[in-house]
Motif scaffolding. Structure first.
Motif, mmCIF file in Angstrom:
data_model
loop_
_atom_site.group_PDB
_atom_site.id
_atom_site.type_symbol
_atom_site.label_atom_id
_atom_site.label_comp_id
_atom_site.label_asym_id
_atom_site.label_seq_id
_atom_site.Cartn_x
_atom_site.Cartn_y
_atom_site.Cartn_z
ATOM 1 N N VAL A 198 0.829 -1.191 -0.072
ATOM 2 C CA VAL A 198 -0.007 -0.254 0.073
ATOM 3 C C VAL A 198 0.804 1.271 -0.131
ATOM 4 O O VAL A 198 1.863 1.495 1.001
ATOM 5 C CB VAL A 198 -1.105 -0.153 1.213
ATOM 6 N N LEU A 199 0.895 2.141 -1.004
ATOM 7 C CA LEU A 199 1.641 3.238 -1.113
ATOM 8 C C LEU A 199 0.585 4.634 -0.974
ATOM 9 O O LEU A 199 -0.232 4.458 -1.090
ATOM 10 C CB LEU A 199 2.185 3.362 -2.402
ATOM 11 N N VAL A 200 1.380 5.603 -0.603
ATOM 12 C CA VAL A 200 0.751 6.812 -0.569
ATOM 13 C C VAL A 200 1.239 7.794 -1.359
ATOM 14 O O VAL A 200 2.614 8.003 -1.438
ATOM 15 C CB VAL A 200 0.621 7.394 1.058
ATOM 16 N N GLU A 201 0.606 8.445 -2.343
ATOM 17 C CA GLU A 201 1.252 9.745 -3.129
ATOM 18 C C GLU A 201 0.428 10.987 -2.749
ATOM 19 O O GLU A 201 -0.654 10.859 -2.823
ATOM 20 C CB GLU A 201 0.993 9.254 -4.583
ATOM 21 N N HIS A 202 1.376 11.989 -2.336
ATOM 22 C CA HIS A 202 0.736 13.544 -2.375
ATOM 23 C C HIS A 202 1.118 14.077 -3.762
ATOM 24 O O HIS A 202 2.033 14.312 -4.119
ATOM 25 C CB HIS A 202 1.550 14.054 -1.179
ATOM 26 N N GLU A 203 -0.185 14.843 -4.123
ATOM 27 C CA GLU A 203 -0.086 15.252 -5.669
ATOM 28 C C GLU A 203 0.333 16.795 -5.357
ATOM 29 O O GLU A 203 1.136 17.384 -6.285
ATOM 30 C CB GLU A 203 -1.537 15.366 -5.869
ATOM 31 N N SER A 204 0.381 17.505 -4.418
ATOM 32 C CA SER A 204 0.913 18.829 -4.058
ATOM 33 C C SER A 204 1.401 18.981 -2.651
ATOM 34 O O SER A 204 0.991 18.272 -1.620
ATOM 35 C CB SER A 204 -0.098 19.952 -4.743
ATOM 36 N N PHE A 205 1.638 20.143 -2.399
ATOM 37 C CA PHE A 205 1.912 20.779 -0.823
ATOM 38 C C PHE A 205 0.695 20.782 -0.486
ATOM 39 O O PHE A 205 0.617 20.471 1.131
ATOM 40 C CB PHE A 205 2.818 21.854 -1.318
ATOM 41 N N VAL A 206 -0.464 21.213 -1.169
ATOM 42 C CA VAL A 206 -1.460 21.667 -0.366
ATOM 43 C C VAL A 206 -2.160 20.174 0.153
ATOM 44 O O VAL A 206 -2.541 20.168 1.214
ATOM 45 C CB VAL A 206 -2.789 22.390 -1.401
ATOM 46 N N ASP A 207 -2.174 19.178 -0.543
ATOM 47 C CA ASP A 207 -2.452 17.569 -0.216
ATOM 48 C C ASP A 207 -1.786 17.360 1.191
ATOM 49 O O ASP A 207 -2.257 16.908 1.917
ATOM 50 C CB ASP A 207 -2.251 16.717 -1.230
ATOM 51 N N GLY A 257 -3.256 16.798 4.769
ATOM 52 C CA GLY A 257 -3.279 15.271 4.915
ATOM 53 C C GLY A 257 -4.033 14.332 3.829
ATOM 54 O O GLY A 257 -4.262 13.103 4.003
ATOM 55 N N ALA A 258 -4.080 14.954 2.704
ATOM 56 C CA ALA A 258 -4.872 14.147 1.728
ATOM 57 C C ALA A 258 -3.685 13.459 0.782
ATOM 58 O O ALA A 258 -2.819 13.921 0.742
ATOM 59 C CB ALA A 258 -5.862 14.975 0.790
ATOM 60 N N GLY A 259 -4.097 12.477 0.037
ATOM 61 C CA GLY A 259 -3.486 11.823 -0.764
ATOM 62 C C GLY A 259 -4.059 10.735 -1.721
ATOM 63 O O GLY A 259 -5.227 10.425 -1.389
ATOM 64 N N THR A 260 -3.374 10.108 -2.515
ATOM 65 C CA THR A 260 -3.771 9.093 -3.349
ATOM 66 C C THR A 260 -3.071 7.844 -2.712
ATOM 67 O O THR A 260 -1.866 7.770 -2.486
ATOM 68 C CB THR A 260 -3.294 9.150 -4.981
ATOM 69 N N VAL A 261 -3.813 6.907 -2.280
ATOM 70 C CA VAL A 261 -3.690 5.604 -1.713
ATOM 71 C C VAL A 261 -3.726 4.588 -2.833
ATOM 72 O O VAL A 261 -4.549 4.539 -3.665
ATOM 73 C CB VAL A 261 -4.622 5.069 -0.738
#
Length: 176
Positions: free
Chosen positions: A110-119, A123-127
């Motif tokens: 399971v990986l987490v990718e943050h699209e931007s600094f705002v993400d 605390g948001a991101g793409t799992v």
């Protein structure tokens, strides 16, 4: 942080919707469209000859509202990620429903990718769920508390892998 709703199964541990930040643009579109449409409708003269112009302005404003405000809200409401002890259920759609069930026994990482600094700030991101073998990765974009969600999913994936390989299972995740 994560919520449990009545529209999921009894064995569901928690339910996640996309982050609220996905509703900022539709809300701004709502206010902007109403303001611009109201202003343009007020500019038309009240005589009967320009009544069709006011109707056209209102109809165009309604079309913009439907496309840029109502449709994203419905998409957000129709997207639901339900996590059970042995699987992840992805439910999408409002008028038509698509349900995809991913057993944790078929997930390797399971990986987490943050699209931007705002993400990262929110605390948001793409799992991303990486499957065992050569299958296609499953991306769950814009989830709140992405790092915490990743750790919870990793525990469940490790437990499923332990069941596959007959290793001792890791301890249960903390209650939400």
């Amino acid at each position: 942080m994560f919520t449990i709703t009545a529209e999921v199964d009894d064995d569901t541990l928690f339910v996640v919707r996309p982050h609220w930040m996905h509703l900022v643009r539709p809300t701004l579109a709502l206010f902007g469209t109403v303001a611009v449409t109201g202003f343009l409708a007020a500019l038309t003269s009240p005589d009967a000859a320009s009544g069709w112009i006011r109707s056209a302005v209102l109809l165009a404003g309604l079309a913009v509202l439907a496309r840029w405000s109502i449709a994203p809200w419905l998409s957000w409401l129709g997207t639901l990620y339900a996590v059970a002890a042995d699987r992840l259920t992805v439910r999408t759609g409002t008028l038509t429903r698509e349900i995809r069930v991913v057993p944790f026994a078929r997930v390797e990482d399971v990986l987490v990718e943050h699209e931007s600094f705002v993400d990262r700030v929110l605390g948001a991101g793409t799992v991303v769920l990486v499957p065992v073998g050569d299958r296609e990765q499953l991306e769950l974009p814009g989830l709140p508390h992405a790092v915490r969600l990743q750790s919870e999913l990793l525990v469940l994936v490790e437990r499923a892998a332990a069941g596959r390989k007959k290793y001792p299972a890791p301890p249960d995740p903390e209650p939400l």
